[in-house]
Design an enzyme around this catalytic site. Structure first.
Site, PDB file in Angstrom:
ATOM      1  N   CYS A 185     -43.852  41.579  67.129  1.00 46.09           N
ATOM      2  CA  CYS A 185     -43.101  40.944  66.572  1.00 46.09           C
ATOM      3  C   CYS A 185     -42.754  40.099  65.778  1.00 46.09           C
ATOM      4  CB  CYS A 185     -41.633  41.757  67.578  1.00 46.09           C
ATOM      5  SG  CYS A 185     -40.093  40.897  66.281  1.00 46.09           S
ATOM      6  N   CYS A 202     -19.689  37.008  65.546  1.00 42.42           N
ATOM      7  CA  CYS A 202     -21.118  37.320  65.076  1.00 42.42           C
ATOM      8  C   CYS A 202     -20.721  38.923  64.633  1.00 42.42           C
ATOM      9  CB  CYS A 202     -22.017  37.781  66.661  1.00 42.42           C
ATOM     10  SG  CYS A 202     -20.805  39.343  67.035  1.00 42.42           S
ATOM     11  N   CYS A 257     -44.035  41.448  57.032  1.00 38.93           N
ATOM     12  CA  CYS A 257     -43.683  42.547  58.630  1.00 38.93           C
ATOM     13  C   CYS A 257     -44.429  43.988  58.147  1.00 38.93           C
ATOM     14  CB  CYS A 257     -42.559  42.669  59.538  1.00 38.93           C
ATOM     15  SG  CYS A 257     -42.732  43.645  60.999  1.00 38.93           S
ATOM     16  N   ASP A 290     -15.421  33.050  71.858  1.00 41.51           N
ATOM     17  CA  ASP A 290     -16.983  33.856  71.712  1.00 41.51           C
ATOM     18  C   ASP A 290     -17.138  35.243  72.311  1.00 41.51           C
ATOM     19  OD1 ASP A 290     -19.554  34.449  71.024  1.00 41.51           O
ATOM     20  OD2 ASP A 290     -20.684  33.168  72.097  1.00 41.51           O
ATOM     21  N   ASP A 300     -15.342  35.659  82.725  1.00 37.83           N
ATOM     22  CA  ASP A 300     -15.945  36.864  82.190  1.00 37.83           C
ATOM     23  C   ASP A 300     -15.873  38.042  83.202  1.00 37.83           C
ATOM     24  OD1 ASP A 300     -18.660  36.402  80.504  1.00 37.83           O
ATOM     25  OD2 ASP A 300     -18.965  38.458  81.603  1.00 37.83           O
TER      26      ASP A 300
END
Length: 474
Positions: A181, A430, A92, A403, A355
């Site tokens: 992209c 993450c 890229c 999570d 949530d």
């Protein structure tokens, strides 16, 4: 207040200043030892930590200091004296400008190794696993690590009469236009490009961030890998969508794959993408996606993993870590639209989740019913509120899956887990640093790390997802 990058870098260096005087503009030879959590090379100049974007482990460079500090400094590559054998030419041409990918100049297999090492570094720093006893596995990567993202959120501006959509270059307000992209699904690229043309052709008012005036500020697309359906969201700074009927007609004519066309209103001076109000422009409120045998309805603001192919890998690892036999009560904290819980549901007795986004919970209930889950309960709110309430009612989970966002679990949630004492915690993360910090707290409460499985959800970036299995010691 520190930026996320500054905080992450601070987490990687000793708390004491090194005493080495380094000045901005100074140049010196530097050997790169490893990658940092943001994908930059990390070297040591007289024991002083130096972060160098674009540098790779094993390289010998001449570094030029761009920002000097007591605890760490930042530098650029002035010259590469010894190049890494794992350095490649990035396919890229603008990867180093938009900031979306940090590692396209590194062989893919090497990035997988370094991501596992980032997780290892975090656990060694913040937990109490004996040296050499860390049960970390090799990173699970992709066969084809391109065009894997199902969602794009691109800021819109108008420069010299031309509508552009892209990401802001790091630490600037320069918008890098992203028309093709290589990590976004090709449908996302196509829909965004055509939407730019529609806005241009109809001369639609574009939001000006500095003046806080104008209508359209963000183009959001989400693609279903299974059905090919596309959800298009225009985020506007005004209640009214200019030339609404004309936009609808053009989208229907030029973009037949768009089955859900929504508008979100965000009139605040903020870097957040979405405002609180979302309304239907045309088509359906949701699009349909399928992972394995589980199908999901996705509304505009609902959280859903960005890499569907690797999500199956990630959730299978979560299922392994949960070790279900069919009799367990499972909590899916930070449940979003119910993805992880529904993935486990056929091997559990009951699934409950929560949530803070009401739309996500409505989607989760719909998804559970659609997939014939026999026993489920989804509630709006925080896990630290619902876990104690359920415990008081006599309902105690055997397994809790968390999570959380990059900031990690809320301290109140960790306290709730310590009090609820589930037999097993499956931590999907993450961010290795916040994961390891949270695990360190859970270790003190009697939980043992049984396994850590890194998964490459975001190829060519410095991000690494992982599944950590924690078991309560008897």
């Amino acid at each position: 207040m520190k930026s996320t990058n500054q905080t992450n870098k601070s987490n990687q260096v000793d708390k004491k200043a090194t005493g080495v005087l380094i000045e901005t503009g100074q140049q010196f030879p530097l050997t790169i030892k490893r990658l940092g959590i943001n994908g930059e090379g990390v070297g040591y100049f007289k024991r002083h930590v130096v972060f160098v974007p674009g540098a790779l482990p094993g390289e010998e460079i001449v570094a030029k200091v761009t920002k000097a500090g007591d605890r760490f400094s930042e530098a650029t590559i002035k010259k590469i004296r010894k190049k890494s054998t794992e350095r490649i030419t990035a396919p890229c041409p603008i990867y180093d400008q938009c900031g979306g990918c940090q590692l396209q100049h590194m062989e893919y297999e090497a990035t997988l190794r370094e991501k596992a090492d980032l997780v290892r570094q975090a656990f060694e720093r913040y937990t109490h696993v004996p040296e050499g006893k860390l049960p970390i596995q090799e990173t699970l990567g992709m066969d084809n690590p391109w065009y894997y993202r199902n969602k794009s959120q691109l800021q819109v501006n108008k420069s010299k009469g031309e509508v552009k959509a892209g990401l802001y270059a790091q630490n600037s307000h320069t918008l890098i236009d992203l028309s093709a992209c290589m990590v976004q699904h090709k449908s996302s690229n196509h829909v965004t490009q055509v939407m730019k043309e529609i806005l241009q052709d109809l001369d639609i008012s574009i939001y000006n961030e500095r003046k806080h005036r104008g209508a359209v500020r963000t183009i959001v697309t989400r693609v279903s890998f299974k059905t090919g359906e596309v959800q298009l969201v225009l985020v506007t700074a005004e209640e009214t969508l200019p030339k609404r009927k004309q936009i609808i007609d053009e989208v229907k004519k030029r973009l037949p794959e768009v089955t859900s066309f929504m508008q979100n209103i965000n009139d605040q001076k903020t870097s957040l993408i979405f405002g609180d109000e979302t309304k239907l422009v045309n088509g359906e409120e949701t699009i349909q996606e399928t992972l394995g045998d589980v199908s999901f309805s996705l509304s505009a603001r609902a959280f859903f993993q960005l890499n569907p192919k690797q999500t199956v890998v990630l959730y299978n690892e979560a299922k392994k870590a949960a070790k279900l036999s069919g009799i367990e009560k499972v909590v899916d904290a930070y449940c979003g639209v119910g993805t992880i819980g529904l993935w486990l549901a056929n091997e559990a007795a009951e699934i409950r989740g929560m949530d803070i986004i009401e739309d996500s919970i409505l989607d989760a209930r719909h998804n559970a019913a659609k997939n014939n889950v026999r026993s489920y309960q989804y509630e709006v709110g925080k896990a630290e509120e619902w876990l104690p309430k359920w415990k008081k009612e006599g309902w105690i989970p055997d397994v809790v899956v968390v999570d959380p966002p990059r900031t990690g679990c809320d301290d109140k949630l960790l306290d709730s887990l310590k009090q609820t004492k589930p037999k097993r915690i499956v931590y999907v993360s993450c961010n290795p640093s916040t994961l390891a910090k949270d695990v360190g707290q859970l270790q003190k409460a009697g939980y043992q790390v049984k396994n850590i499985q890194p998964v490459d959800m975001f190829p060519w970036t410095a991000q690494v997802e992982s599944v950590t299995e924690l078991e309560k010691l008897s």
